[in-house]
Write an enzyme that holds these catalytic residues in place. Structure first.
Site, mmCIF file in Angstrom:
data_model
loop_
_atom_site.group_PDB
_atom_site.id
_atom_site.type_symbol
_atom_site.label_atom_id
_atom_site.label_comp_id
_atom_site.label_asym_id
_atom_site.label_seq_id
_atom_site.Cartn_x
_atom_site.Cartn_y
_atom_site.Cartn_z
ATOM 1 N N SER A 139 0.859 -1.175 0.000
ATOM 2 C CA SER A 139 0.000 0.000 0.000
ATOM 3 C C SER A 139 0.897 1.226 0.000
ATOM 4 C CB SER A 139 -0.892 0.013 1.250
ATOM 5 O OG SER A 139 -1.513 1.270 1.433
ATOM 6 N N TYR A 152 -1.395 -0.494 10.581
ATOM 7 C CA TYR A 152 -1.491 -0.840 9.165
ATOM 8 C C TYR A 152 -0.287 -0.314 8.403
ATOM 9 C CZ TYR A 152 -3.519 -1.205 4.465
ATOM 10 O OH TYR A 152 -3.751 -1.502 3.139
#
Length: 254
Positions: A139, A152
């Site tokens: 990501s 995350y």
């Protein structure tokens, strides 16, 4: 030759888009996920007959991850492509000072350990053949910090490091390892697991999304991510390994 591809978290969103892309190329796909209901729905939508199969798998359980790979090889005699797409947000919008002591452990299990286990199991079959393609779904949160997503973001940074290191071990033996870094993508996971935590942390999701899509001016379509995954999975990409490819409208340029 048609490929055999395993996609974790393949019943929706980016994973399902990847399955559609591989099927369009004539490949066979094995999609995994925790929900048999979602798996059945995904297979019905793919409508690919014997070229698509769902195998239940909770990627936080190493035994289930190993069984996913072994069952695939038992049925199809090989595994050519592994897409580690499963992952998610654990933080729930809380700053570090308010997180549970095991928050980071759970985030690492879901976003990093799962890829470690899947790669280890797949490499036991890829390396003896001298061929394989591994694509880890990272990501842009693995390259920058995003408020409210500390666990995350930390684990996606780690996944990129894992990707680069593993590539050093395997590329000379015919197995490439790369990471794809999407920006904010139009998936249920983003709506459910990213938007709420970001807003809970006191930030405007819409404004943040607008910044994180760079000059594109819109969020990313899952099919755009799948197109890059399909390319990296091709036999022609033997010279691309240990890299990360951003899909974010030019926002992240490193």
């Amino acid at each position: 030759m048609a490929k055999i591809a395993v996609i974790t978290g393949g019943t929706a969103g980016i994973g399902l888009a990847c399955a559609e892309a591989f099927l369009a190329d004539g490949d066979t796909v094995v999609i995994s996920g925790r929900s048999a209901e979602r798996g059945s729905k995904a297979l019905a939508g793919l409508d690919a007959g014997a070229r698509a199969r769902y195998i239940p798998c909770d990627v936080t359980d190493p035994a289930q991850v190993r069984e996913l790979i072994e069952e695939t090889v038992t049925e199809y005699r090989r595994i050519d492509v592994l897409v580690n797409n499963a992952g998610g947000v654990i933080d729930q919008g809380r700053p570090l000072s308010e997180l549970d002591e095991d928050n980071l452990d759970r985030a690492f299990t879901l976003n990093v350990n799962s890829a470690f286990w899947a790669c280890r199991a797949a490499l036991r079959h890829m390396l003896p053949r001298g061929y394989g393609r591994i694509i880890n779904m990272a990501s842009i949160a693995g390259k920058i910090g995003i408020p409210g997503l500390i666990g995350y973001s930390t684990t996606k940074h780690a996944l990129i490091g894992f990707t680069k290191t593993l590539a050093k071990e395997t590329t000379t033996r015919g197995v490439t390892v790369n990471a794809v870094c999407p920006g904010i993508t139009d998936t249920e996971l983003v709506e459910r697991e990213a938007k709420a935590p970001i807003e809970a942390a006191g930030f405007d999701f819409g404004q943040l999304a607008a910044r994180l899509t760079g000059d594109l001016g819109r969020i990313i379509d899952p099919a755009e991510v799948a197109a890059i995954v399909r390319t990296l999975a091709s036999p022609q990409c033997a010279a691309i390994s240990g890299t990360t490819i951003n899909i974010d409208g030019g926002y992240t340029q490193f």
